[in-house]
Scaffold this motif. Structure first.
Motif, PDB file in Angstrom:
ATOM      1  N   GLY A 163       3.364   6.478  13.658  1.00  0.00           N
ATOM      2  CA  GLY A 163       2.560   5.933  12.557  1.00  0.00           C
ATOM      3  C   GLY A 163       1.115   6.398  12.659  1.00  0.00           C
ATOM      4  O   GLY A 163       0.685   6.974  13.676  1.00  0.00           O
ATOM      5  N   ALA A 164       0.371   6.133  11.587  1.00  0.00           N
ATOM      6  CA  ALA A 164      -1.058   6.437  11.606  1.00  0.00           C
ATOM      7  C   ALA A 164      -1.774   5.461  12.538  1.00  0.00           C
ATOM      8  O   ALA A 164      -2.811   5.772  13.123  1.00  0.00           O
ATOM      9  CB  ALA A 164      -1.620   6.323  10.191  1.00  0.00           C
ATOM     10  N   GLU A 165      -1.198   4.285  12.655  1.00  0.00           N
ATOM     11  CA  GLU A 165      -1.826   3.221  13.449  1.00  0.00           C
ATOM     12  C   GLU A 165      -2.028   3.641  14.914  1.00  0.00           C
ATOM     13  O   GLU A 165      -3.089   3.393  15.503  1.00  0.00           O
ATOM     14  CB  GLU A 165      -0.938   1.971  13.354  1.00  0.00           C
ATOM     15  N   TYR A 176      -9.155  -0.743   6.179  1.00  0.00           N
ATOM     16  CA  TYR A 176      -7.998  -1.116   6.980  1.00  0.00           C
ATOM     17  C   TYR A 176      -8.552  -1.516   8.350  1.00  0.00           C
ATOM     18  O   TYR A 176      -9.302  -0.759   8.975  1.00  0.00           O
ATOM     19  CB  TYR A 176      -7.066   0.101   7.064  1.00  0.00           C
ATOM     20  N   TYR A 222      -3.627   8.706   2.195  1.00  0.00           N
ATOM     21  CA  TYR A 222      -3.251   8.675   0.762  1.00  0.00           C
ATOM     22  C   TYR A 222      -3.514  10.015   0.085  1.00  0.00           C
ATOM     23  O   TYR A 222      -3.476  10.110  -1.145  1.00  0.00           O
ATOM     24  CB  TYR A 222      -3.999   7.538   0.031  1.00  0.00           C
ATOM     25  N   ASN A 229      -8.066   2.918   0.718  1.00  0.00           N
ATOM     26  CA  ASN A 229      -7.392   1.611   0.744  1.00  0.00           C
ATOM     27  C   ASN A 229      -8.495   0.575   0.936  1.00  0.00           C
ATOM     28  O   ASN A 229      -9.186   0.640   1.959  1.00  0.00           O
ATOM     29  CB  ASN A 229      -6.414   1.567   1.924  1.00  0.00           C
ATOM     30  N   ASP A 256      -9.565   9.418   7.444  1.00  0.00           N
ATOM     31  CA  ASP A 256      -8.255   8.806   7.218  1.00  0.00           C
ATOM     32  C   ASP A 256      -7.774   9.283   5.845  1.00  0.00           C
ATOM     33  O   ASP A 256      -8.273   8.852   4.807  1.00  0.00           O
ATOM     34  CB  ASP A 256      -8.396   7.277   7.279  1.00  0.00           C
ATOM     35  N   SER A 260       4.100   7.470   5.637  1.00  0.00           N
ATOM     36  CA  SER A 260       4.311   6.153   5.024  1.00  0.00           C
ATOM     37  C   SER A 260       3.855   6.006   3.577  1.00  0.00           C
ATOM     38  O   SER A 260       4.483   5.271   2.818  1.00  0.00           O
ATOM     39  CB  SER A 260       3.530   5.077   5.796  1.00  0.00           C
ATOM     40  N   LYS A 261       2.740   6.622   3.220  1.00  0.00           N
ATOM     41  CA  LYS A 261       2.047   6.192   1.997  1.00  0.00           C
ATOM     42  C   LYS A 261       2.398   7.070   0.796  1.00  0.00           C
ATOM     43  O   LYS A 261       3.271   6.714   0.015  1.00  0.00           O
ATOM     44  CB  LYS A 261       0.543   6.167   2.252  1.00  0.00           C
ATOM     45  N   ARG A 279       7.913   5.815  10.729  1.00  0.00           N
ATOM     46  CA  ARG A 279       6.835   5.626  11.706  1.00  0.00           C
ATOM     47  C   ARG A 279       6.382   6.973  12.275  1.00  0.00           C
ATOM     48  O   ARG A 279       6.241   7.128  13.499  1.00  0.00           O
ATOM     49  CB  ARG A 279       7.244   4.659  12.853  1.00  0.00           C
ATOM     50  N   VAL A 311       0.174  10.651   7.506  1.00  0.00           N
ATOM     51  CA  VAL A 311       1.336   9.810   7.829  1.00  0.00           C
ATOM     52  C   VAL A 311       2.407  10.005   6.750  1.00  0.00           C
ATOM     53  O   VAL A 311       2.090  10.408   5.625  1.00  0.00           O
ATOM     54  CB  VAL A 311       0.907   8.314   7.932  1.00  0.00           C
ATOM     55  N   SER A 339       0.828  -1.207   0.000  1.00  0.00           N
ATOM     56  CA  SER A 339       0.000   0.000   0.000  1.00  0.00           C
ATOM     57  C   SER A 339       0.862   1.257   0.000  1.00  0.00           C
ATOM     58  O   SER A 339       0.396   2.336  -0.350  1.00  0.00           O
ATOM     59  CB  SER A 339      -0.894   0.010   1.237  1.00  0.00           C
TER      60      SER A 339
END
Ligand SMILES: Cc1ncc(COP(=O)(O)O)c(C=O)c1O
Length: 368
Positions: A84-86, A110, A191, A160, A188, A219-220, A228, A217, A26
């Motif tokens: 992270g987004a998590e 997700y 992206y 996602n 969210d 990450s994407k 992170r 985030v 992703s």
């Protein structure tokens, strides 16, 4: 708190670091620390001097200032940086919800967007995107899902795994619905900024009022998952304060080297977006041709944004197909069942540089 195993993450744990071709990631193509630092004069020297003490719990002021520039009206003190987004998803759910609250979640999704709330004892309704409707969310269905104890709506656009981007008129109607019903919107947006046509980029939810929390985030879209570093942006002081308070029980503060690197990344995010969208667009052309050649085996709704698509496999069982493919050809696709999808879909990743080689290997396998 009972959390069921995170299906998608467990699937990746099994294959991510021993499979040659990851054709379902992703995130966009990452880069080395040296390449990131080379984006900015003097950054490599400054990195050597980063102090390895605790950092400010809400995120370093310099990083929050850079992140706030993504938004129209958000100030650095309205950004809360996370691991992270998590982590931010986990903290939002714990800050905003209690047992027996009801939430409505854009699905397929997700898994943490539904399951953290379930673990708190919340009742979760699925606002289902359907392939026959090009993965579009239907606002009339949303209205029917509202209950007296509904507290929040959770959406993810760009999405996602489908690459769906909500049209502006629907987005405005969603915000009106949330405000009229005194709800919270958790948006969210990990992206965001990866829209194929930049004119279709939606305003960030946090800029639309204090009913909304935006999630971001590195990450994407920006391709820096190993940092992170994620964040929320919101004008809602109550949610901000409660999330900050729970963060004292999870990570307290973020990694100092990562915060410095994320600050460089955010200052240069235009270059990162250009690089990663370039990869995605070249890969999309390859996939257009691939799906045209294999129209009896696959159909797809071409994504409008982001680094993923959710095509359908027309012959046989998707779990078995993915399982034999990874074992015999070393190409990883993610079965849609990891999202509790029953439509024989699979997740395709579009953000990696080696997609052409991965697709070549997939085609050899299909021919064999
Ligand atoms: C929609 C969505 N939200 C949140 C996350 C979590 O992001 P991160 O792994 O950077 O914490 C992901 C990761 O795949 C995602 O796809």
């Amino acid at each position: 708190m009972q959390l069921r195993p995170f299906k998608l993450e467990r699937y990746f744990a099994k294959y991510e670091f021993n499979t040659q071709y990851l054709l379902c990631s992703s995130d966009c193509e990452a880069m080395s620390v040296a390449d990131l630092l080379s984006l900015e004069e003097g950054a490599a020297e400054k990195f050597q001097g980063v102090w390895l003490g605790y950092t400010e719990s809400q995120g370093s002021p310099a990083l929050r200032k850079e992140i706030s520039k993504i938004y129209e009206t958000i100030q650095p003190e309205e950004i809360l940086v996370h691991t992270g987004a998590e982590e931010a998803i986990f903290l939002f759910m714990h800050a905003a919800l209690k047992a027996e609250d009801h939430i409505i979640v854009h699905t397929p999704c997700y898994q943490s967007l539904t399951d953290v709330a379930k673990s708190i004892g919340c009742d979760v309704s699925r606002w289902q995107a359907r392939e026959e409707n090009s993965w579009v969310l239907d606002l009339s269905e949303l209205r029917k899902l509202l209950q007296p104890n509904t507290k929040a709506i959770i959406v993810n656009t760009p999405h996602n795994p489908t690459g769906y981007l909500m049209p502006r008129a629907d987005y405005d109607a969603l915000h009106n619905f949330v405000q009229e019903n005194n709800l919270l919107l958790f948006s969210d947006e990990v992206y965001r900024e990866s829209e194929y046509d930049p004119a279709t980029c939606l305003p960030a939810a946090c800029d639309m009022g204090d009913h909304a929390v935006s999630l971001g985030v590195t990450s994407k879209t920006y391709g820096l998952a190993g940092l992170r570093i994620g964040w929320i942006a919101t004008k809602n002081k109550k949610i901000y304060e409660s999330m900050a308070s729970i963060k004292d029980y999870t990570t307290i503060c973020n990694s100092a080297p990562s915060e410095f690197l994320a600050e460089v990344a955010m200052r240069n995010r235009g270059k990162l977006v250009e690089r990663n969208l370039g990869i995605i667009k070249a890969n999309l052309t390859i996939m257009d041709e691939f799906f045209a050649r294999h129209s009896s085996l696959f159909t797809w709704v071409r994504p409008q944004a982001g680094s993923m698509a959710f095509p359908k496999f027309l012959e046989g069982n998707i779990e078995e197909f993915c399982d034999t493919l990874v074992r015999q050809a070393g190409v990883l696709l993610l079965p849609g069942t990891m999202y509790d999808d029953t439509g024989n879909h699979f997740r395709l990743g579009l953000g990696r540089k080696n997609l052409p080689q991965a697709v070549e290997r997939l085609e050899e396998y299909l021919k064999a």
